[in-house]
Design an enzyme around this catalytic site. Structure first.
Site, PDB file in Angstrom:
ATOM      1  N   HIS A   1      36.534  85.038  79.402  1.00 16.24           N
ATOM      2  CA  HIS A   1      37.984  83.898  79.923  1.00 16.24           C
ATOM      3  C   HIS A   1      37.154  83.001  80.753  1.00 16.24           C
ATOM      4  O   HIS A   1      36.424  82.187  80.486  1.00 16.24           O
ATOM      5  CB  HIS A   1      39.068  84.647  80.355  1.00 16.24           C
ATOM      6  CG  HIS A   1      39.929  84.421  80.953  1.00 16.24           C
ATOM      7  ND1 HIS A   1      40.539  83.124  81.063  1.00 16.24           N
ATOM      8  CD2 HIS A   1      41.436  85.314  81.999  1.00 16.24           C
ATOM      9  CE1 HIS A   1      41.394  83.399  81.640  1.00 16.24           C
ATOM     10  NE2 HIS A   1      41.869  84.237  82.343  1.00 16.24           N
TER      11      HIS A   1
ATOM     12  N   HIS B   1      40.498  79.337  71.087  1.00 14.99           N
ATOM     13  CA  HIS B   1      41.457  79.535  72.105  1.00 14.99           C
ATOM     14  C   HIS B   1      43.120  80.131  71.220  1.00 14.99           C
ATOM     15  O   HIS B   1      42.948  80.197  70.724  1.00 14.99           O
ATOM     16  CB  HIS B   1      41.822  78.192  72.709  1.00 14.99           C
ATOM     17  CG  HIS B   1      42.527  77.924  74.625  1.00 14.99           C
ATOM     18  ND1 HIS B   1      44.184  78.746  74.258  1.00 14.99           N
ATOM     19  CD2 HIS B   1      41.965  78.219  75.375  1.00 14.99           C
ATOM     20  CE1 HIS B   1      44.022  78.930  75.447  1.00 14.99           C
ATOM     21  NE2 HIS B   1      43.376  78.199  76.282  1.00 14.99           N
TER      22      HIS B   1
ATOM     23  N   ASP C   1      35.968  74.727  78.448  1.00 19.12           N
ATOM     24  CA  ASP C   1      34.759  75.336  78.743  1.00 19.12           C
ATOM     25  C   ASP C   1      33.313  74.205  78.215  1.00 19.12           C
ATOM     26  O   ASP C   1      32.282  74.736  78.992  1.00 19.12           O
ATOM     27  CB  ASP C   1      34.567  76.652  78.584  1.00 19.12           C
ATOM     28  CG  ASP C   1      35.524  77.358  79.671  1.00 19.12           C
ATOM     29  OD1 ASP C   1      35.703  76.794  80.527  1.00 19.12           O
ATOM     30  OD2 ASP C   1      36.293  78.915  79.623  1.00 19.12           O
TER      31      ASP C   1
END
Ligand code: CMC
Length: 442
Positions: free
Chosen positions: A282, A321, A377
């Site tokens: 996460h 994802h 990210d």
């Protein structure tokens, strides 16, 4: 079995066709179950039984991959189309035109603020950036090499003891002041954690500065009377804050809602969110991306690394994802913010490895077939590193803006009459009704 278009929901009165007819082949009985908003209620399955004393049918969904846990009007995601909207506003427009504080207001109150509302909000947030002096002491109690995310987690949980009025979650005025406190104090706590691992004195908030500038001041100010961040850097940071502010029912938000459903104070609920965000799948993913890029070291090593990923020995961090099966819209914005940052700081040498990895992965059947695209990210860590942050601070940089999303979701939950304490069921797989065996006979 009748079928309806899942997009056709709308929540209105169900017509005869808005139902699901299920035949239980164990008994031959048929049941008609209402469909609303493209969902069936799991509790409607409970009537399906093989005998009167049967508990009834349950659903099994260990990672909530196909279960809606709430109704929410905060964030909309269409993962296949790569769409993200806060309160109906596309993320691209917010990143282009808005500020993080304005977005936080939007998430919390549901509408973009008027100038007067924004002035009030900015003033309130600015006035609450200080923390009790004792907070400095317990931050100082952590080891010199403590992970700043662990420190933030502990510090936010501890705030509940400084604000016992936070327990009054049924009082709208209390909910509002805790909301303001959480959003305003998070950068202060994050900066204290950073200064602690650096062995530098803590810097108090500067109320003359905007939210991102104040954070950069608390992070980097040394002997200068006033810290002035390069406006391009503070704007890039503000954009990152906007992009990370909310993402509907992700792991940490679900943790906030789940813990908050026990009616605990919001500091404790948000601390649970921070704990969830700490994990490498996460919020820890941007840290993992940087470590991965460093490990790859040179562009020449990329093919070998990709082979390792495809054979299951590695994971391409920053890719994939649960919801997006397309390019994460936030990744595209971050990629361009990264260029602005590198204009000021000089190019991060790891950028070439990241760009080449992305290029190869987007052409490779393994990633195409599994719809694995760069997520938020993949590039954010490169910006954080360019800002001079150690990798341990990366998840902390995620937690600061996600606080507005967590608290908006928590506020929504506290006012949702359908919500009760979260309490999943289980499929019991263990032994039953065994006689106790004395220790000498085992
Ligand atoms: N690298 C290589 N293979 C992957 C990756 C990856 N990053 N992500 C998924 N896969 C493969 C996975 O092995 C599986 O293959 P197979 O069908 O052959 O078993 C397939 O793709 C489906 O993956 P999954 O694990 O079932 O997907 P998930 O929805 O459970 O996991 C995820 C989503 C984000 C945890 C995962 O993609 C991942 O671990 N990515 C790397 C970590 C990361 O970047 N996380 C940040 C998420 S975005 C920020 C946030 O919200 O926190």
């Amino acid at each position: 079995m009748t079928q309806t278009d899942p997009q056709d929901g709308g929540g209105g009165v169900a017509s005869a066709s808005d139902t699901l007819t299920v035949t239980d082949n164990r008994t031959g009985k048929s049941y008609e179950i209402p469909i609303s908003d493209g969902t069936v209620r799991a509790m409607d399955l409970r009537q399906i039984k093989v005998a009167d004393d049967d508990f009834g049918l349950m659903t099994y969904d260990p990672a909530y991959t196909n279960t809606a846990s709430c109704r929410s009007s905060i964030t909309y995601i269409d993962g296949d189309a790569g769409i993200l909207e806060y309160r109906g506003y596309p993320i691209e427009q917010l990143a282009e035109n808005s500020t993080y504080l304005e977005v936080a207001y939007l998430l919390v109150y549901g509408e973009l603020p008027t100038q007067q509302q924004l002035d009030w909000w900015t003033n309130e947030i600015t006035l609450h950036t200080f923390v009790h002096e004792n907070v400095k002491e317990f931050v100082g109690g952590f080891r010199h090499d403590a992970h700043p995310m662990g420190m933030l987690l502990g510090a936010v949980g501890a705030l509940s003891t400084f604000y016992p009025d936070g327990m009054a979650i049924g009082d709208p005025a209390s909910r509002e002041i805790q909301t303001i406190r959480l959003i305003s104090k998070m950068p202060t706590l994050a900066a204290f954690a950073y200064r602690h691992i650096q062995g530098r004195p803590y810097v108090y908030p500067d109320n003359d500065l905007a939210y991102p500038d104040n954070f950069l001041s608390m992070m980097y100010k040394m002997t200068e009377l006033k810290y002035e961040a390069d406006p391009r850097l503070s704007r890039a940071l503000d954009i990152l804050f906007i992009l990370h502010a909310d993402h509907e029912q992700n792991c940490s938000t679900s943790a906030v809602r789940s813990v908050g459903s026990s009616q605990v104070d919001p500091y404790s609920a948000v601390a649970a969110g921070i704990a969830a965000l700490y994990g490498p799948l996460h919020g820890g993913a941007n840290e993992a991306v940087l470590r991965m890029l460093r490990r790859i070291e040179t562009v020449e090593n990329i093919p070998g690394f990709i082979e390792g990923v495809k054979s299951g020995n590695e994971r391409l961090m920053g890719f994939g994802h649960r919801v997006y099966k397309n390019y994460d819209p936030r990744a595209r914005i971050i990629k361009s913010a990264a260029e602005d940052v590198f204009e000021v700081t000089g190019k991060n040498p790891l950028l070439d490895i990241a760009l080449e990895l992305e290029k190869i992965a987007l052409e490779d059947e393994y990633f195409i077939g599994r719809k694995l695209y760069p997520n938020v990210d993949f590039y954010s860590g490169l910006i954080y590193e360019a800002l001079g942050l150690p990798v341990e601070m990366f998840p902390v940089m995620f937690a600061i803006p996600r606080t507005s999303g967590w608290i908006a979701q928590w506020l929504e939950m506290t006012q949702d009459g359908e919500q009760k304490i979260a309490r999943p069921r289980q499929i019991y797989t263990g032994e039953r009704t065994r006689d106790y065996v004395a220790i000498g006979q085992r």
